[in-house]
Design a protein around this motif. Structure first.
Motif, PDB file in Angstrom:
ATOM      1  N   ASN A 122      13.912  -6.238 -12.858  1.00 37.92           N
ATOM      2  CA  ASN A 122      13.056  -7.132 -12.092  1.00 37.92           C
ATOM      3  C   ASN A 122      12.137  -6.281 -11.198  1.00 37.92           C
ATOM      4  O   ASN A 122      12.581  -5.660 -10.246  1.00 37.92           O
ATOM      5  CB  ASN A 122      13.949  -8.052 -11.238  1.00 37.92           C
ATOM      6  N   PHE A 123      10.865  -6.217 -11.590  1.00 35.76           N
ATOM      7  CA  PHE A 123       9.915  -5.415 -10.806  1.00 35.76           C
ATOM      8  C   PHE A 123       9.499  -6.193  -9.553  1.00 35.76           C
ATOM      9  O   PHE A 123       8.963  -7.297  -9.654  1.00 35.76           O
ATOM     10  CB  PHE A 123       8.669  -5.107 -11.641  1.00 35.76           C
ATOM     11  N   THR A 124       9.749  -5.609  -8.399  1.00 36.02           N
ATOM     12  CA  THR A 124       9.346  -6.257  -7.143  1.00 36.02           C
ATOM     13  C   THR A 124       7.952  -5.767  -6.744  1.00 36.02           C
ATOM     14  O   THR A 124       7.412  -4.841  -7.345  1.00 36.02           O
ATOM     15  CB  THR A 124      10.358  -5.952  -6.020  1.00 36.02           C
ATOM     16  N   SER A 125       7.425  -6.371  -5.697  1.00 35.97           N
ATOM     17  CA  SER A 125       6.049  -6.052  -5.319  1.00 35.97           C
ATOM     18  C   SER A 125       5.990  -4.769  -4.488  1.00 35.97           C
ATOM     19  O   SER A 125       6.950  -4.388  -3.820  1.00 35.97           O
ATOM     20  CB  SER A 125       5.449  -7.207  -4.531  1.00 35.97           C
ATOM     21  N   ALA A 126       4.834  -4.120  -4.584  1.00 40.66           N
ATOM     22  CA  ALA A 126       4.565  -2.966  -3.712  1.00 40.66           C
ATOM     23  C   ALA A 126       4.014  -3.485  -2.385  1.00 40.66           C
ATOM     24  O   ALA A 126       3.564  -4.631  -2.290  1.00 40.66           O
ATOM     25  CB  ALA A 126       3.551  -2.040  -4.387  1.00 40.66           C
ATOM     26  N   VAL A 127       4.068  -2.654  -1.368  1.00 42.04           N
ATOM     27  CA  VAL A 127       3.609  -3.069  -0.028  1.00 42.04           C
ATOM     28  C   VAL A 127       2.481  -2.151   0.414  1.00 42.04           C
ATOM     29  O   VAL A 127       2.594  -0.921   0.293  1.00 42.04           O
ATOM     30  CB  VAL A 127       4.775  -2.993   0.983  1.00 42.04           C
ATOM     31  N   VAL A 128       1.421  -2.751   0.902  1.00 43.62           N
ATOM     32  CA  VAL A 128       0.285  -1.970   1.446  1.00 43.62           C
ATOM     33  C   VAL A 128       0.126  -2.310   2.924  1.00 43.62           C
ATOM     34  O   VAL A 128       0.119  -3.490   3.291  1.00 43.62           O
ATOM     35  CB  VAL A 128      -1.016  -2.311   0.684  1.00 43.62           C
ATOM     36  N   THR A 129       0.045  -1.288   3.746  1.00 40.92           N
ATOM     37  CA  THR A 129      -0.247  -1.496   5.176  1.00 40.92           C
ATOM     38  C   THR A 129      -1.592  -0.853   5.468  1.00 40.92           C
ATOM     39  O   THR A 129      -1.938   0.197   4.910  1.00 40.92           O
ATOM     40  CB  THR A 129       0.849  -0.885   6.070  1.00 40.92           C
ATOM     41  N   TYR A 130      -2.347  -1.490   6.348  1.00 41.78           N
ATOM     42  CA  TYR A 130      -3.671  -0.963   6.673  1.00 41.78           C
ATOM     43  C   TYR A 130      -4.090  -1.506   8.027  1.00 41.78           C
ATOM     44  O   TYR A 130      -3.505  -2.474   8.551  1.00 41.78           O
ATOM     45  CB  TYR A 130      -4.688  -1.359   5.600  1.00 41.78           C
ATOM     46  N   SER A 131      -5.131  -0.890   8.560  1.00 41.67           N
ATOM     47  CA  SER A 131      -5.725  -1.383   9.806  1.00 41.67           C
ATOM     48  C   SER A 131      -7.140  -1.841   9.502  1.00 41.67           C
ATOM     49  O   SER A 131      -7.787  -1.327   8.575  1.00 41.67           O
ATOM     50  CB  SER A 131      -5.762  -0.278  10.857  1.00 41.67           C
ATOM     51  N   SER A 132      -7.589  -2.769  10.267  1.00 42.60           N
ATOM     52  CA  SER A 132      -8.912  -3.342  10.029  1.00 42.60           C
ATOM     53  C   SER A 132      -9.915  -2.642  10.937  1.00 42.60           C
ATOM     54  O   SER A 132      -9.941  -2.879  12.138  1.00 42.60           O
ATOM     55  CB  SER A 132      -8.849  -4.838  10.338  1.00 42.60           C
ATOM     56  N   GLY A 133     -10.689  -1.764  10.375  1.00 44.62           N
ATOM     57  CA  GLY A 133     -11.717  -1.073  11.152  1.00 44.62           C
ATOM     58  C   GLY A 133     -11.156   0.128  11.886  1.00 44.62           C
ATOM     59  O   GLY A 133      -9.968   0.474  11.781  1.00 44.62           O
ATOM     60  N   GLU A 134     -12.050   0.803  12.668  1.00 41.60           N
ATOM     61  CA  GLU A 134     -11.654   2.009  13.415  1.00 41.60           C
ATOM     62  C   GLU A 134     -11.026   1.599  14.752  1.00 41.60           C
ATOM     63  O   GLU A 134     -11.218   0.496  15.226  1.00 41.60           O
ATOM     64  CB  GLU A 134     -12.909   2.864  13.692  1.00 41.60           C
ATOM     65  N   ASN A 135     -10.321   2.526  15.331  1.00 38.85           N
ATOM     66  CA  ASN A 135      -9.801   2.378  16.711  1.00 38.85           C
ATOM     67  C   ASN A 135      -9.042   1.078  16.934  1.00 38.85           C
ATOM     68  O   ASN A 135      -9.221   0.386  17.934  1.00 38.85           O
ATOM     69  CB  ASN A 135     -10.976   2.430  17.732  1.00 38.85           C
TER      70      ASN A 135
END
Lengths: 204, 181
Positions: A122-135
């Protein structure tokens, strides 16, 4: 009367337009002010009839799309569930992709090899973390889609089903020729000899 | 009443003709061929069905021996039923051939010539029936093995597939060989 009716209709249309426009622009306006990443996780193995095979390499491609209006920064892709069932042959399951421009995309491919076989993974989902814009300190999280479950078969089972075995069949053909050809030729030579008895010889 | 247990040469040949018994040489030929052709499917199951040859060797040996016996049985019966047909077909040609060869020998009596012709007919019929029986049964056996193991029994485990396909093919040939036609 007609002119008054037309004028009234025009005012009505303008009023409606004024109220509807903010509603439709609300969605896109929201995206214009932030980054939003969509992630696709896909197994690439068309030629293997949809099987994951023990000790055979399988590709996983992660495609990231920034549908927002500003740059996504500190983009980190993680897929920790992979290492429990697969050996990572090439690539990383925990990778920093940096920045993705607005309306831009990025992809990452890893090569994995199944460790165990004989079960449905059962392949589960990958997780992506990010920030929106600089600073900005705020971290957003997005999960990828989940590829279909896949049966991991043993190499033996896969080869039994799909390998053409050309050399093996050729060897079988070579082995089968003597027990068929030799008795046939012996029978045929005797048959031909006695069938020729009544054929008059040329020149006599 | 005297008990005459001595058969004439003609009677001996006739008895041999109508008997299902085969000579030691024919027996060795039949069992040798049967063993070789019964062992050929081991290659298929080892290389294509991927049976482990070491762990499955007792089953390979047992099934090969059973198939050898069944094939030899089929050879003997097929040969017996073919021999008469061949003898009828070749009678004229063998007689003509022997007459040509023996015509120069003036010292030989007619009785001796007839005995030789009868013996030669028996020999030719025996030879052709033996070789055709081996060819026919081998071809059918290999064809049945391929059909059984790759189509009929393909959903079975390789070990059961091997045991059933080889034994049933040999058994079917043995059964068919007992037919009267």
């Amino acid at each position: 009367m007609k002119k008054k009716a037309l004028l009234l209709f025009g005012v009505l249309v303008l009023c409606l337009a004024d109220s509807v426009a903010p509603l439709t622009a609300a969605g896109t306006a929201e995206l214009d002010n932030e980054a939003r990443i969509l992630v696709q996780k896909k197994l690439l193995q068309k030629k293997r009839q949809g099987y994951a095979v023990e000790s055979m390499d399988t590709f996983i491609k992660y495609s990231l799309f920034n549908i927002g209006g500003i740059t996504a920064t500190n983009v980190v892709l993680k897929d920790p569930s992979i290492v429990h069932a697969f050996e990572v042959v090439a690539g990383d399951v925990d990778v920093t992709l940096g920045r993705i421009a607005p309306q831009g995309n990025a992809s990452h491919v890893i090569i994995i090899r199944p460790i165990k076989y004989g079960y449905v993974h059962n392949f589960t989902s990958a997780v992506v973390t990010y920030s929106s814009g600089e600073n900005t300190q705020e971290v957003h999280t997005m999960h990828s889609d989940e590829p279909d479950d896949m049966y991991i078969t043993s190499l033996k089972e896969f080869e039994r089903k799909f390998s053409p075995h050309f050399v093996d069949w050729a060897a079988f053909a070579v082995m089968s020729v003597p027990p068929l050809l030799i008795p046939f030729m012996l029978w045929h030579s005797s048959k031909a000899k006695y069938e020729a008895v009544f054929i008059p010889k040329k020149g006599k | 009443m005297s008990k005459n247990k001595q058969f004439t040469r003609e009677e001996e040949l006739l008895l041999q003709d109508f008997s299902r018994n085969v000579s030691t040489k024919s027996n060795a030929l039949f069992y040798g061929n049967a063993f070789i052709v019964s062992a050929i499917p081991i290659w298929l199951f080892w290389r294509i069905h991927l049976l482990d040859i070491v762990t499955t060797s007792p089953i390979f040996l047992l099934v090969t021996l059973v198939a050898t016996w069944l094939m030899a049985f089929a050879y003997k019966n097929t040969k017996f039923s073919l021999k008469h047909k061949v003898a009828v077909k070749r009678e004229a040609a063998v007689t003509e051939d022997m007459n040509r060869k023996l015509s120069e020998d003036k010292k030989m009596s007619k009785k001796e010539k007839d005995e030789r012709i009868l013996w030669k007919k028996n020999e030719v019929a025996d030879y052709e029936a033996t070789t055709f029986s081996i060819f026919y049964n081998n071809a059918l056996f290999l064809a049945l093995i391929i059909i059984a193991s790759f189509y009929v029994l393909r959903s079975f485990s390789p070990t059961i597939n091997y045991m059933l396909s080889v034994t049933l093919s040999g058994g079917l040939l043995a059964l068919l060989s007992t037919g009267t036609q």
